[in-house]
Design an enzyme around this catalytic site. Sequence first.
Site, PDB file in Angstrom:
ATOM      1  CE  LYS A  78      -3.980   1.782   2.672  1.00 11.63           C
ATOM      2  NZ  LYS A  78      -4.843   1.523   3.836  1.00 11.63           N
ATOM      3  CB  SER A 153      -8.246   3.250   2.757  1.00  8.96           C
ATOM      4  OG  SER A 153      -7.402   2.682   3.747  1.00  8.96           O
ATOM      5  CB  SER A 177      -8.401   0.238   5.478  1.00 11.89           C
ATOM      6  OG  SER A 177      -9.226   1.365   5.366  1.00 11.89           O
TER       7      SER A 177
HETATM    8  N1  GLN Z   1     -13.331   3.658   6.436  1.00 17.26           N
HETATM    9  C1  GLN Z   1     -12.656   4.034   7.625  1.00 17.26           C
HETATM   10  C2  GLN Z   1     -12.236   5.486   7.542  1.00 17.26           C
HETATM   11  O1  GLN Z   1     -12.453   6.088   6.533  1.00 17.26           O
HETATM   12  C3  GLN Z   1     -11.465   3.153   7.880  1.00 17.26           C
HETATM   13  C4  GLN Z   1     -10.312   3.458   7.030  1.00 17.26           C
HETATM   14  C5  GLN Z   1      -9.098   2.651   7.376  1.00 17.26           C
HETATM   15  O2  GLN Z   1      -9.192   1.597   7.999  1.00 17.26           O
HETATM   16  N2  GLN Z   1      -7.950   3.174   6.991  1.00 17.26           N
HETATM   17  O3  GLN Z   1     -11.718   6.029   8.481  1.00 17.26           O
END
Ligand code: GLN
Length: 490
Positions: A78, A153, A177
């Site tokens: 990532k 994400s 994510s």
């Molecule tokens: N969807 C969640 C957020 O937007 C989690 C994102 C993540 O785990 N990086 O904060």
Amino acid sequence: MEYHELTIEGAKKHLLEKKLSSVDLTSALLDRIEKFDDGIGAFITVDKQMALEEAENADKDIANNKFSTLTGVPIALKDLLCTKGIKTTCASKILDNFVPQYNGTVVQKLKESGAIIIGKTNLDEFAMGSSTENSAYKNTTNPWNKAYVPGGSSGGSAAAVSAQFCCAALGTDTGGSIRQPASHCGVVGLKPTYGRVSRFGLVSYASSLDQIGPITKDVKDAAVLLNVISGNDKMDSTSAKVDVPDFTKAMDQFEKGSLKGLTAGIPKEYLSVEGIDPEVEKVFNEAKLIFKDLGVQLKEISLPHTDYVVAAYYIIAPCEASSNLARFDGVKYGFRDTSSDDLIDMYKKTKSKGFGPEVQRRIIIGTYALSAGYYDAYYGRASQVRTLIMEDFSNAFKSCDFVLSPVAPAPAFKIGEKVDDPLTMYLTDIFTLSANMAGIPGISIPAGYASNGLPIGIQMMSNRFDEMSLLRAGYGFEKTIQLNKKFPNL
Ligand code: GLN
């Protein structure tokens, strides 16, 4: 078998038996990326030459019988993980030209174990999102159906594994994510216990929630990768001083005793969540039966503060983000607006142009909630709720080994469907946020398909540092349902 179909374990076997060279494997995957990634958008950066040089070195090591855990195996990262000499953008304009001087601890560990870095994957800007639509560069599509999001994400990493562009990938999970995109793309995603894996060299979103973890084609590979990246690190004061077991032993545990003696807790609050899709419910109910057949006792449990999880998370995460992102000011890193004549104006213009709308929204929410006079009402209160959520899980684990739940209330949604409605998007995180709030590990495993063919996963969460139970139960489930060999046709 085609090269791109290889898991980590499969690739290792072929490399060790010298049936395959790392250069051949890496080239095959790079060709596949070149052919298909235009329509998927899993990668932000692919450094072909660097990957091939690493593969050549790996082949030399193999020829000299110098073999480490991941020698010659291509892994995607990532683009939130610092890679020395390779651009690390966090999918943000503000870091468009940022090339780190050092490797994050997990990247260093991968390199020391011989892995090939095949590329850096797309994400929601600074990991803020659930669909990878908040990237400043491009959308990633779901390899199973390109009209749909891959989740987020870590959507680029999940799509890269699902499209078989790499043997495995690393993602990060602040509120789901890793698990949610893994579920939407039909692959395995594991969020380790907070502190299990060093965060040094991971660009912070919300430091008390962030964890790095594997996204893989099957459960065994998740164990292999977790072995490599885990462990205490003096560069991260929140990394835990606990022993790292050999996680692949979880497979042996299953082979010896199936899942007999394990109890799965089914949280009664989860199935009354508003808007849960009947197809998700169906897959979940089928999963329960599989566990039962494997000897798991199913038990209804209660997580009474479930209703408050989304609200508390969406205060704590933006608060921490607003503090973490203050460092991107046009002075020290990345993009700087040069049209202004004074410092304050330069800060303003740099941040307005450098950060996308979702990141700006969270900085504003976080700054507001942390400001004098509001701190107690928001951040203080949310932290108290967080303690209650932790207690819910401590109580639950007195009577069960793992909590079984859906990963997301619905399968992947269409690109564009929720992007203008942040609140609806936030609500889709209901089942994954708790593990981060409580600091416990969680895994997502493919469990079925919606009628439109999109994958649906199930989630298991266990007590702190008990990834072993998740891997054991996950492996047993995977062996029974056998969805680990199913990948989309590109
Ligand atoms: N969807 C969640 C957020 O937007 C989690 C994102 C993540 O785990 N990086 O904060």
